[in-house]
Motif scaffolding. Structure first.
Motif, PDB file in Angstrom:
ATOM      1  N   THR A  90       0.948  -1.256   0.017  1.00 42.92           N
ATOM      2  CA  THR A  90       0.108  -0.004   0.012  1.00 42.92           C
ATOM      3  C   THR A  90       0.990   0.986   0.204  1.00 42.92           C
ATOM      4  OG1 THR A  90      -0.221  -0.161   2.335  1.00 42.92           O
ATOM      5  CG2 THR A  90      -1.805  -1.175   1.281  1.00 42.92           C
ATOM      6  N   HIS A  91       0.126   2.548  -0.211  1.00 42.93           N
ATOM      7  CA  HIS A  91       0.836   3.625  -0.053  1.00 42.93           C
ATOM      8  C   HIS A  91       0.780   4.315   1.316  1.00 42.93           C
ATOM      9  CE1 HIS A  91       1.354   3.171  -4.462  1.00 42.93           C
ATOM     10  NE2 HIS A  91       2.351   3.715  -4.337  1.00 42.93           N
ATOM     11  N   PHE A  92       1.819   5.159   1.923  1.00 38.65           N
ATOM     12  CA  PHE A  92       1.559   5.687   3.089  1.00 38.65           C
ATOM     13  C   PHE A  92       1.632   7.063   3.007  1.00 38.65           C
ATOM     14  CE2 PHE A  92       4.097   6.913   7.005  1.00 38.65           C
ATOM     15  CZ  PHE A  92       3.127   6.454   7.881  1.00 38.65           C
ATOM     16  N   PHE A  93       0.629   7.581   3.993  1.00 40.81           N
ATOM     17  CA  PHE A  93       0.645   9.282   4.148  1.00 40.81           C
ATOM     18  C   PHE A  93       0.611   9.572   5.533  1.00 40.81           C
ATOM     19  CE2 PHE A  93      -1.389   8.248   0.040  1.00 40.81           C
ATOM     20  CZ  PHE A  93      -1.331   9.570  -0.663  1.00 40.81           C
ATOM     21  N   ILE A  94       1.227  10.777   5.942  1.00 42.38           N
ATOM     22  CA  ILE A  94       0.933  11.236   7.098  1.00 42.38           C
ATOM     23  C   ILE A  94       0.479  12.596   7.244  1.00 42.38           C
ATOM     24  CG2 ILE A  94       2.826  10.016   8.358  1.00 42.38           C
ATOM     25  CD1 ILE A  94       4.453  12.777   8.256  1.00 42.38           C
ATOM     26  N   VAL A  95      -0.430  13.183   8.247  1.00 43.64           N
ATOM     27  CA  VAL A  95      -0.898  14.406   8.293  1.00 43.64           C
ATOM     28  C   VAL A  95      -0.223  15.096   9.531  1.00 43.64           C
ATOM     29  CG1 VAL A  95      -3.106  15.659   8.770  1.00 43.64           C
ATOM     30  CG2 VAL A  95      -3.079  13.623   7.508  1.00 43.64           C
ATOM     31  N   ARG A  96       0.269  16.328   9.104  1.00 44.53           N
ATOM     32  CA  ARG A  96       0.918  16.961  10.272  1.00 44.53           C
ATOM     33  C   ARG A  96       0.519  18.481  10.112  1.00 44.53           C
ATOM     34  NH1 ARG A  96       5.508  15.134  12.860  1.00 44.53           N
ATOM     35  NH2 ARG A  96       6.362  17.195  12.979  1.00 44.53           N
ATOM     36  N   ASP A  97       0.011  19.174  11.149  1.00 42.73           N
ATOM     37  CA  ASP A  97      -0.521  20.483  11.147  1.00 42.73           C
ATOM     38  C   ASP A  97      -1.501  20.921  10.050  1.00 42.73           C
ATOM     39  OD1 ASP A  97       0.956  20.844  13.643  1.00 42.73           O
ATOM     40  OD2 ASP A  97       2.620  21.273  12.340  1.00 42.73           O
ATOM     41  N   GLY A  98      -2.404  19.888   9.550  1.00 42.22           N
ATOM     42  CA  GLY A  98      -3.365  20.295   8.603  1.00 42.22           C
ATOM     43  C   GLY A  98      -2.827  19.725   7.254  1.00 42.22           C
ATOM     44  N   ALA A 153      -9.925  19.942  -3.166  1.00 35.74           N
ATOM     45  CA  ALA A 153     -10.514  20.461  -2.018  1.00 35.74           C
ATOM     46  C   ALA A 153      -9.767  21.351  -1.248  1.00 35.74           C
ATOM     47  CB  ALA A 153     -10.906  19.319  -1.134  1.00 35.74           C
ATOM     48  N   GLY A 154      -8.677  21.782  -1.531  1.00 31.44           N
ATOM     49  CA  GLY A 154      -7.895  22.764  -1.030  1.00 31.44           C
ATOM     50  C   GLY A 154      -7.269  22.358   0.189  1.00 31.44           C
ATOM     51  N   ILE A 155      -6.868  21.045   0.416  1.00 31.39           N
ATOM     52  CA  ILE A 155      -6.022  20.615   1.410  1.00 31.39           C
ATOM     53  C   ILE A 155      -4.748  20.429   0.931  1.00 31.39           C
ATOM     54  CG2 ILE A 155      -5.943  18.179   2.662  1.00 31.39           C
ATOM     55  CD1 ILE A 155      -8.799  17.560   2.373  1.00 31.39           C
ATOM     56  N   PRO A 156      -3.683  21.120   1.581  1.00 27.70           N
ATOM     57  CA  PRO A 156      -2.227  21.102   1.503  1.00 27.70           C
ATOM     58  C   PRO A 156      -1.864  19.585   1.210  1.00 27.70           C
ATOM     59  CG  PRO A 156      -2.765  22.668   3.072  1.00 27.70           C
ATOM     60  CD  PRO A 156      -3.850  21.782   3.032  1.00 27.70           C
ATOM     61  N   VAL A 157      -1.200  19.367   0.107  1.00 25.50           N
ATOM     62  CA  VAL A 157      -0.648  17.804   0.080  1.00 25.50           C
ATOM     63  C   VAL A 157       0.540  17.984  -0.640  1.00 25.50           C
ATOM     64  CG1 VAL A 157      -1.988  17.525  -2.131  1.00 25.50           C
ATOM     65  CG2 VAL A 157      -1.040  15.508  -0.984  1.00 25.50           C
ATOM     66  N   PHE A 158       1.574  17.241  -0.204  1.00 27.12           N
ATOM     67  CA  PHE A 158       3.021  17.570  -0.816  1.00 27.12           C
ATOM     68  C   PHE A 158       3.729  16.050  -0.919  1.00 27.12           C
ATOM     69  CE2 PHE A 158       2.051  20.884   2.019  1.00 27.12           C
ATOM     70  CZ  PHE A 158       2.405  22.174   1.314  1.00 27.12           C
ATOM     71  N   GLU A 159       4.364  15.690  -2.043  1.00 20.38           N
ATOM     72  CA  GLU A 159       5.216  14.660  -2.084  1.00 20.38           C
ATOM     73  C   GLU A 159       6.512  15.324  -1.865  1.00 20.38           C
ATOM     74  OE1 GLU A 159       4.155  12.300  -5.857  1.00 20.38           O
ATOM     75  OE2 GLU A 159       4.075  14.221  -6.334  1.00 20.38           O
ATOM     76  N   LYS A 160       7.118  14.630  -0.590  1.00 23.40           N
ATOM     77  CA  LYS A 160       8.575  15.057  -0.034  1.00 23.40           C
ATOM     78  C   LYS A 160       9.072  14.111   0.717  1.00 23.40           C
ATOM     79  CE  LYS A 160       8.162  17.788   3.526  1.00 23.40           C
ATOM     80  NZ  LYS A 160       7.755  19.196   4.653  1.00 23.40           N
ATOM     81  N   ARG A 161      10.351  14.308   0.911  1.00 19.80           N
ATOM     82  CA  ARG A 161      11.053  13.424   1.671  1.00 19.80           C
ATOM     83  C   ARG A 161      10.804  13.802   3.291  1.00 19.80           C
ATOM     84  NH1 ARG A 161      17.242  12.267  -0.515  1.00 19.80           N
ATOM     85  NH2 ARG A 161      16.778  10.570  -1.768  1.00 19.80           N
ATOM     86  N   PHE A 162      10.538  12.430   4.204  1.00 20.17           N
ATOM     87  CA  PHE A 162      10.540  12.755   5.584  1.00 20.17           C
ATOM     88  C   PHE A 162      10.817  11.636   6.196  1.00 20.17           C
ATOM     89  CE2 PHE A 162       6.132  11.324   3.912  1.00 20.17           C
ATOM     90  CZ  PHE A 162       5.969  10.161   4.615  1.00 20.17           C
ATOM     91  N   SER A 163      11.083  11.594   7.336  1.00 24.94           N
ATOM     92  CA  SER A 163      11.947  10.452   7.973  1.00 24.94           C
ATOM     93  C   SER A 163      10.818   9.938   9.178  1.00 24.94           C
ATOM     94  CB  SER A 163      13.194  11.093   8.836  1.00 24.94           C
ATOM     95  OG  SER A 163      12.734  12.014   9.616  1.00 24.94           O
ATOM     96  N   LEU A 164      11.425   8.927  10.029  1.00 25.29           N
ATOM     97  CA  LEU A 164      10.324   8.386  10.886  1.00 25.29           C
ATOM     98  C   LEU A 164      10.289   9.484  11.983  1.00 25.29           C
ATOM     99  CD1 LEU A 164      11.954   4.907  11.049  1.00 25.29           C
ATOM    100  CD2 LEU A 164       9.814   5.306  10.155  1.00 25.29           C
TER     101      LEU A 164
END
Length: 312
Positions: free
Chosen positions: A211-219, A245-256
């Protein structure tokens, strides 16, 4: 036997047992076969080498969701491995629809459509040893995600198996060769988790084993860049509904570090859509199925309904 196998499953791909699957008709090179009669040769390229591409699709409300997007990825994968599917997209669509109509299927169905290079005259990797046309198998099954799993969320475990880059095996290729994902799945199983969280070669979060993985941080919604994950149809549509829908979404590098302190987390896939994550490596996610995840899930379901190719 079928119910026993289903009872052993766990996690996001677990499904509600359905006795109708015992009598399902499977399309093998255009011929309808009963489940116990649906076989391919031991000389098939898929069996010998994992040489092929595949798609998983959902049927609901009388249609197949995101069919053009799935076929675009399937044919791109076939071209990448220099394999001739042998059917046009329209011809393959007709074969798929024939299989669904033969089973009287209109809702709550998951399809696995597989194409391999075909029969080999001897076990060897060279495509020149292939004789005949590609092997095309369509397996439709009645599969509904287990409601309790979707409600409570799944657990993830970060494994040592990394996602490779294009120099090793391009992760955009939805191939039958999934051994790295299988090894990741095994490690997660041994750790008691539902799914494996996989990192890229530099140690940033890449994706899960299936599956693909997403996180939500500060909206904001974050997911990994595309270099180390499959070009997921659901993944792309999740980002689409966020943007619309105007929800901020980013493809970016992030760590654990970012994962463990996330407000929400979820995984996505064709089978279950959006499923919340409740725990990663023993760290609890603060809001399981939180407000952002719930809103995105609703928007995605609306998009999926509007994307149906009618069974005809």
């Amino acid at each position: 036997m079928i119910d026993d196998m289903e009872d052993d499953a766990h996690g996001v791909h677990d499904y509600v047992a359905d006795p109708r699957n015992a009598d399902v008709l499977i399309s093998v090179n255009g011929e309808m076969k009963r489940r116990n009669e649906a076989v391919v040769s031991v000389f098939d390229s898929g069996y010998i080498l994992g040489d092929g591409v595949w798609e998983g699709m959902r049927v609901s409300n009388g249609g197949v969701a995101f069919l053009p997007e799935h076929f675009k990825r399937l044919y791109a994968g076939a071209k990448t491995i220099d394999m001739d599917i042998g059917l046009t997209k329209d011809e393959l669509t007709a074969r798929l629809m024939d299989c669904l109509k033969a089973n009287g299927m209109t809702d709550g169905v998951h399809i696995r459509l597989m194409v391999t290079r075909g029969i080999k005259k001897t076990p060897y990797q060279g495509p020149r040893f292939t004789i005949g046309k590609a092997t095309i198998v369509i397996i439709p099954e009645y599969k509904t995600p287990v409601p309790e799993i979707v409600a409570k969320g799944v657990t993830l475990f970060t494994v040592h198996v990394r996602r490779t880059g294009p120099a090793e095996q391009d992760q955009k290729l939805n191939s039958h060769s999934k051994l790295n994902c299988i090894m990741a799945c095994i490690q997660a199983d041994k750790a008691g988790a539902d799914e494996a969280l996989m990192l890229d070669p530099q140690g940033f979060v890449a994706t899960c084993n299936s599956t693909h993985f997403f996180i939500v941080r500060d909206g904001e919604v974050w997911t990994s860049p595309p270099e180390y994950c499959l070009g997921g149809i659901t993944r792309g549509n999740i980002m689409r509904v966020c943007r619309e829908a105007g929800i901020p979404v980013f493809e970016k590098r992030f760590s654990l570090f970012d994962v463990y302190s996330a407000d929400e987390a979820f995984i996505t896939g064709t089978f279950a859509g959006l499923t919340p994550v409740r725990e990663v490596d023993g760290r609890s996610i603060d809001h399981v199925g939180g407000p952002v995840s719930q809103r995105i899930s609703t928007l995605y379901k609306q998009l999926a309904t509007n994307s149906l190719t009618p069974i005809s």
